[in-house]
Each structure stands twice: as structure tokens, then as C-alpha cells.
Design an enzyme around this catalytic site. Structure first.
Site, PDB file in Angstrom:
ATOM      1  N   CYS A 128       0.873  -1.187   0.000  1.00  0.00           N
ATOM      2  CA  CYS A 128       0.000   0.000   0.000  1.00  0.00           C
ATOM      3  C   CYS A 128       0.907   1.233   0.000  1.00  0.00           C
ATOM      4  CB  CYS A 128      -0.978  -0.027   1.182  1.00  0.00           C
ATOM      5  SG  CYS A 128      -0.198   0.128   2.798  1.00  0.00           S
ATOM      6  N   HIS A 129       0.434   2.335   0.548  1.00  0.00           N
ATOM      7  CA  HIS A 129       1.225   3.562   0.552  1.00  0.00           C
ATOM      8  C   HIS A 129       2.357   3.514   1.574  1.00  0.00           C
ATOM      9  CE1 HIS A 129       1.336   8.244   0.805  1.00  0.00           C
ATOM     10  NE2 HIS A 129       2.315   7.767   0.073  1.00  0.00           N
TER      11      HIS A 129
END
Length: 104
Positions: free
Chosen positions: A62-63
């Protein structure tokens, strides 16, 4: 569930030893991506489990690593045996592996 670094992910991708699942939104993916990652936004993961091999090694991205850890735990609870969350997410990939991938 394992937590792996972006350098470990890079090695596993080079060896074709892992399926990388990117759980970020389409908008985030448009900003920065890793070639070869399968895009499965987190909200779609429950409906798309059938697209994944529960016995195959999977890394989730993810981020920064929060959503990937949640998604990884979800996969484990649904019978996936070899799951890792990528520590630091795409942001760490941009700083430690490929500065050509934009940060956001």
C-alpha cells in the site's frame, strides 16, 4: 504474517518468487506503481480472493504499510499460507529501491 522490507521484495520479484498485490486505490496507483503488481483495491479483496492461489507466496503493498498489513491479515484468515506485508509501502520503494517512482 511476515513483514518484509522493500529490498527483500525487490529480490523476491527479481526471482519471480512472489505475487505482489497492490491494495491502494486506482487514484493512488495512477500516481506511483511497481511494474508487475496486481492491482486489487482493498475494498475489492473479499470478492476477488478466487483470483489468488492460497498456496503461493503473496506480498501486499500500500502507501506506507498500514492497509497492506490489514489486507495480509485478512488473507491469512481466509486460508492464505504465505503472506507478507511490505514495510513502508510504495513510499519506501520510492526512497530505497527506485527513486524514479514518484512519492506522494
Amino acid at each position: 504474517m511476515k513483514i518484509i522490507s522493500v529490498t527483500e521484495l525487490q529480490e523476491q520479484l527479481a526471482a519471480q518468487a512472489v505475487t505482489l498485490i497492490d491494495v491502494r486505490s486506482a487514484d493512488e496507483l495512477a500516481l506511483a506503481a511497481i511494474a508487475g503488481a496486481r492491482h486489487m483495491p482493498m475494498h475489492e479483496l473479499p470478492q476477488r480472493l478466487g483470483e489468488l492461489d492460497p498456496a503461493a507466496p503473496i506480498a501486499v503493498l500500500c502507501h506506507h504499510g498500514v492497509r497492506s498489513e490489514m489486507a495480509g491479515r485478512f488473507l491469512e484468515k481466509n486460508g492464505f499460507a504465505d503472506v507478507a506485508s511490505v514495510a513502508g509501502g510504495i513510499d519506501a520503494w520510492s526512497t530505497d529501491v527506485d527513486p524514479g517512482v514518484p512519492r506522494y
